[in-house]
Scaffold this motif. Sequence first.
Motif, mmCIF file in Angstrom:
data_model
loop_
_atom_site.group_PDB
_atom_site.id
_atom_site.type_symbol
_atom_site.label_atom_id
_atom_site.label_comp_id
_atom_site.label_asym_id
_atom_site.label_seq_id
_atom_site.Cartn_x
_atom_site.Cartn_y
_atom_site.Cartn_z
ATOM 1 N N GLU A 5 3.890 10.633 5.500
ATOM 2 C CA GLU A 5 3.510 11.539 4.571
ATOM 3 C C GLU A 5 4.545 12.805 4.645
ATOM 4 O OE1 GLU A 5 -0.537 12.996 4.762
ATOM 5 O OE2 GLU A 5 -1.182 10.920 4.536
ATOM 6 N N LYS A 12 1.596 4.131 -3.050
ATOM 7 C CA LYS A 12 1.005 5.532 -2.829
ATOM 8 C C LYS A 12 2.304 6.360 -2.796
ATOM 9 C CE LYS A 12 -2.080 8.175 0.431
ATOM 10 N NZ LYS A 12 -2.782 7.960 1.463
ATOM 11 N N TYR A 13 3.337 6.131 -2.159
ATOM 12 C CA TYR A 13 4.422 7.008 -1.785
ATOM 13 C C TYR A 13 5.920 6.477 -2.550
ATOM 14 C CZ TYR A 13 1.488 8.381 1.792
ATOM 15 O OH TYR A 13 0.422 8.955 2.621
ATOM 16 N N ASP A 15 0.648 -1.291 0.101
ATOM 17 C CA ASP A 15 -0.038 -0.100 0.203
ATOM 18 C C ASP A 15 0.961 1.329 0.030
ATOM 19 O OD1 ASP A 15 -2.029 -1.983 0.167
ATOM 20 O OD2 ASP A 15 -2.584 -1.418 2.459
ATOM 21 N N TYR A 16 1.881 1.350 0.795
ATOM 22 C CA TYR A 16 2.773 2.397 1.103
ATOM 23 C C TYR A 16 3.690 2.663 -0.288
ATOM 24 C CZ TYR A 16 0.882 3.022 5.455
ATOM 25 O OH TYR A 16 -0.307 3.178 6.392
#
Length: 896
Positions: A716, A688-689, A684-685
């Motif tokens: 973040e 996303k990033y 997931d991370y």
Amino acid sequence: MASEKNIKSKTKNVKYDPKSIELKWQSKWQQEAIYQPQLDSANSILASKDVSTEAKKSGKPYYNLMMFPYPSAEGLHVGSIYTFGGIDVYGRFQRMLGHEVFEPIGLDGYGIHSENHAIKTNTHPIDHAKRTEENFYRQLHAIGNSFAWDNKVETYNPDYYRWTQWIFVQLFKSGLAYRKSSAVNFCPSCMTVLSDEQVIDGQCERCNSVVEKKELEQWFFKITNYAERLLQNIETLDWTDKVRIAQRNWIGKKEGINITYPVEGMDETVTVFTTRPDTNYGATFIALAPEHKLALKITSKEQREVVKAYIEKSLHKSEIDRVAEGKEKTGAFTGAYAVNPLTGYKMPIWISDFVLGGFGTGALVGVPAHDKRDFQFAQKFGLDIIRVVKGTDGDQSAVTTIEQVQEEAGEMINSGFLNGMNIHDATHKMMNYIEDHKYGRREVSYHLRDWLISRQRYWGPPIPMIYCEDCATNGKSWFTTAEGHERLKIKDLGLKNPEKDLKSSILNLKSDMAGWYPEENLPVKLPYVKDFKPMGTGKSPLANYPEFYETNCPGCGKPARRETDVSDTFLDSAWYFLRYLATDLEHIPFPMPEERAKEFAGATKEEIDQAIKRQSFLPVTMYIGGAEHSVLHLLYARFVTMALHDMGYVPFEEPFSRFYAHGLIIKDGAKMSKSKGNIINPDDYIGKYGADTLRTYLLFLGPFNQGGDFRDTGVEGMNRFIKRVWTFFQNSQFSILNSQLSSESLKMMHEAIKGVTEDLEGLRFNTAIAKLMTWYNFLSKQERVSREELETYLQLFAPFAPHMTEELWESLGNPFSIHKSTWPSFDEKHLVKDTLTIAVQVNGKLRGTLAVAASDKDNRAMIEEKARAHTDVAKFLQTEPKKVIYVPGKILNFVV
RNA sequence: GCGGGCGUGGUGAAAUGGUAGACACGCAAGUUUUAGGAACUUGUGCCCAAAAGGUGUGGAGGUUCGAGUCCUCUCGCCCGCACCA
């Protein structure tokens, strides 16, 4: 002018898109094989401890290893990304320093963990393994580590466990693998035997079921033969202290004496182990463990029933019951007495379960006045309590309360020739006395027990042994062959008494013992069987398949039976670091000297040559893993390596020169687990990033040896920072200054290089990242930046965010790859500190020192001027200093 | 019980014996955009309306010109091992 603006606006629009950047570089790295070291031609300044810059720059082999993960269906744990991120940063750093870095990866796929999951999900472990393997390697690719992908290892792969079995055979041939019946830890839920190390608080390490004791025939490795060397070598290891201490405690060396007492009216003696013979004048009873051989033998008729019942009851108690009952002592009197030759005192012999069968001789001599447990026992059963040591407060009265029990220090009384001595001197004197009078012998006892290796499960490498009844009844086994006889002569096997130890292995070969092994036909393949579930009968599921266990004896050719147990997973992981270097060698298991490599059937000249050359990467230079493996894995790997060393297969005794234990990543203050629902899925991370953000975030979280608490806001924040850096580089390409840097800029740059370099050497990743942020804050406020600054910045950042920095490195027009570039060096002359320490002298005598502020712009005269004018100096001296003397080494020395 | 470690802001944490709190999160104000978010600037240990100042690394002592750091004691927390003779 117009065109520049044009490009500027265009470039500004290039948004940070981690997905495309990371995929692009991962495939390019793969294509160009830039992380695949030259295993055969690396410069071999063989494992020297030379850390000079010269050595660093010379392509010296560097084996950078992380503990390989056991693949679970949930996929890669974020904790693994933390570990792998950490060691990859370290590896990339070493690579840029000029080392030939070997950073392999593999899967520890065998074992109960995977098997239980397969059972739960109703898949076959073999199919299950294939699925998880795919998922794991996909995830491992995505984190962007500089893995040597050509050298993968999976423990359940026949190419691998063939050699695990080979190691088993070598240990057998050396008399280090033996079979015996013993009370072993049995987990009723996992339905298998556990080693002592896998029992925690009387519960199974994996499922927390209460462990039972069961009497079973099992294979063991004689790790106890190596207890002393395993202990001694700890001193030489560059390991985390915590782990070294844990190992030392686990080995648990105790120096004491075995005293043998005659049993009154019988032709028997009972031997006890004690570290405190000094208190022997105060001995008032003997206690035997319930499983002690003499327990029933010496028991009188009248006591027989009571003792029998007591023994039965205590042997059926689980560990947890024994602990739960607390310190309340129980026991039964045998009716027999042992005589203390020192005093003639008749010591009653008791059976009690507070005496451990596995420690010392399984019997102890009770001195109630000077041991708290002995006191409790004596008090409960009304035994005599005789004081033989003064209290530290001088108390000489009878010991009637547990507070009076004097254990650690004091002066001897009521002890004949020992009176007046302190207990330590008395201990030595008494030991000599006992040995002189032949009452006993000095003895060293260890907490470490032999390694229970068999498992009654399916998902593991079959133990490659063969039982031949015909041979066994005729007293024949491999040990009666010419080769077996040859082995008996090997003196250097860590055996206390090689002849005796090896012979006892042979003599123990009863009809149910394995005397042969199928060395030429390895691997003994794990068959794909339908019913692989554990049976709970003390037998492996493989025992249901005659087509597996029926075979012929390699000795006499008659029908024989294979061992159906598999080996402990810890054997798989005890040698994998050796195999990584030889995954392409079919006939030789790992790098080794020529004379040994030549012995392998089918080994080609080229293979032998490679086996020799690759020794230059061993032992492992840097090993990183979890502290939870402090005793289990690390001790087993050390043992196997030491045994292989003694057999001449590896030239070193210790597998891991440097070991660093990292911390754990937790979530909301708790360990991540499925039941708590606080599992972090790295996918997931990364999605996303990007991997660069996740890696950098995890390492910024806290000190690497402490771990940290995973928080979304933190990720973040790190992503914001990385995006800022990205945008900054996009824009700054139009304000690059090629001329000289300001002294302020130079200072910042060199401080950053120095700080980050030192932090990386010490694996202080969090502070290294902080320094990069500080420097960024400085750079981003400059109107113009130089190319040198930008490039250096990227290089320092490269280990953490390998993809993004590679992309920016390319956009600056530099050659591929930043990860092969040379780590920047710092210049001491730019590192003048803000504060200088000055020594204050009055009339030539040192009066003290004071701190004075200074900047790099200050030359010597200015610093002196500053020091003179410094208010603290004036205050301190109560006058202004008259003379300031400059002392090289940044210390100002001045006189009034 | 034995062994090891830790104690610093609201939080994660920095500090070769030398300006405590780097860096970040969070929070607050502002700018911009504005539907929201994001971005940018500034501030942020505590006390005081502000400044000046005071105070501050669990507590008490000690060494030192100077202590978060070294020493002694003490309180609290965490981890490992444990009826090991």
